[in-house]
Design a protein around this motif. Structure first.
Motif, mmCIF file in Angstrom:
data_model
loop_
_atom_site.group_PDB
_atom_site.id
_atom_site.type_symbol
_atom_site.label_atom_id
_atom_site.label_comp_id
_atom_site.label_asym_id
_atom_site.label_seq_id
_atom_site.Cartn_x
_atom_site.Cartn_y
_atom_site.Cartn_z
ATOM 1 N N MET A 1 0.855 -1.166 0.000
ATOM 2 C CA MET A 1 0.000 0.000 0.000
ATOM 3 C C MET A 1 0.900 1.227 0.000
ATOM 4 N N ASP B 1 -6.580 -7.951 8.783
ATOM 5 C CA ASP B 1 -6.042 -6.641 8.430
ATOM 6 C C ASP B 1 -5.309 -6.798 7.110
ATOM 7 N N VAL B 2 -4.999 -5.691 6.494
ATOM 8 C CA VAL B 2 -4.273 -5.715 5.229
ATOM 9 C C VAL B 2 -2.770 -5.511 5.457
ATOM 10 N N GLU B 3 -2.405 -4.939 6.590
ATOM 11 C CA GLU B 3 -1.011 -4.592 6.879
ATOM 12 C C GLU B 3 -0.297 -5.693 7.657
ATOM 13 N N LYS C 1 -4.858 -12.222 6.507
ATOM 14 C CA LYS C 1 -4.740 -11.007 5.710
ATOM 15 C C LYS C 1 -5.999 -10.882 4.864
ATOM 16 N N ASP D 1 -7.836 -7.842 2.316
ATOM 17 C CA ASP D 1 -7.972 -6.521 1.702
ATOM 18 C C ASP D 1 -9.411 -6.425 1.216
ATOM 19 N N ASP E 1 -10.751 -4.689 -0.821
ATOM 20 C CA ASP E 1 -10.863 -4.453 -2.258
ATOM 21 C C ASP E 1 -10.747 -5.742 -3.066
ATOM 22 N N ASP E 2 -10.329 -6.834 -2.420
ATOM 23 C CA ASP E 2 -10.161 -8.126 -3.096
ATOM 24 C C ASP E 2 -11.321 -9.052 -2.765
ATOM 25 N N ARG F 1 -8.474 3.404 5.836
ATOM 26 C CA ARG F 1 -7.166 3.498 5.226
ATOM 27 C C ARG F 1 -6.645 4.893 5.510
#
Length: 116
Positions: free
Chosen positions: A1, A65-67, A87, A89, A91-92, A113
């Motif tokens: 990101m 989380d994405v991070e 993990k 996201d 958006d996925d 975000r």
């Protein structure tokens, strides 16, 4: 990101962690009454609500989380036989493993975000 300010976000989450009465009130009034048996939290960050969710003894809890930095913290502090850290996201698309868990409650209280 790209442009994600990890230090700023971590400091902000650590500050929220100190607001114990505030977060407990939010959990008790806005989250707990709606918890099912199979709970996923989207954007768990450092796990501000994770211990409250886990204390309600659901069959399964999925913290996401994405991070990677936050995923490491979540794994270290919460992962167990009925608490998964994954993990995710938003958006996925959701993978087959998460679909197979038949989640009945999704919490997205802090799914944000932060960019510079």
């Amino acid at each position: 990101m790209s442009n994600f300010d990890r230090d700023f976000t971590l400091r902000a989450l650590e500050s929220l962690k100190l607001a114990k009465r505030y977060k407990k009130d939010i959990f008790e009034t806005e989250i707990k009454p709606f918890l099912g048996k199979r709970v996923m939290e989207v954007g768990s960050g450092i796990g501000i609500f994770a211990s409250y969710i886990i204390s309600c003894n659901p069959e399964i809890v999925v913290l996401t989380d994405v991070e990677e930095m936050f995923l490491r913290i979540l794994r270290q502090n919460f992962e167990s036989s009925n608490v998964l850290v994954r993990k995710l996201d938003i958006d996925d698309s959701v993978d087959d493993e998460l679909i197979s868990l038949k989640i009945d409650t999704v919490i997205a209280n802090h799914a944000t975000r932060t960019h510079k």
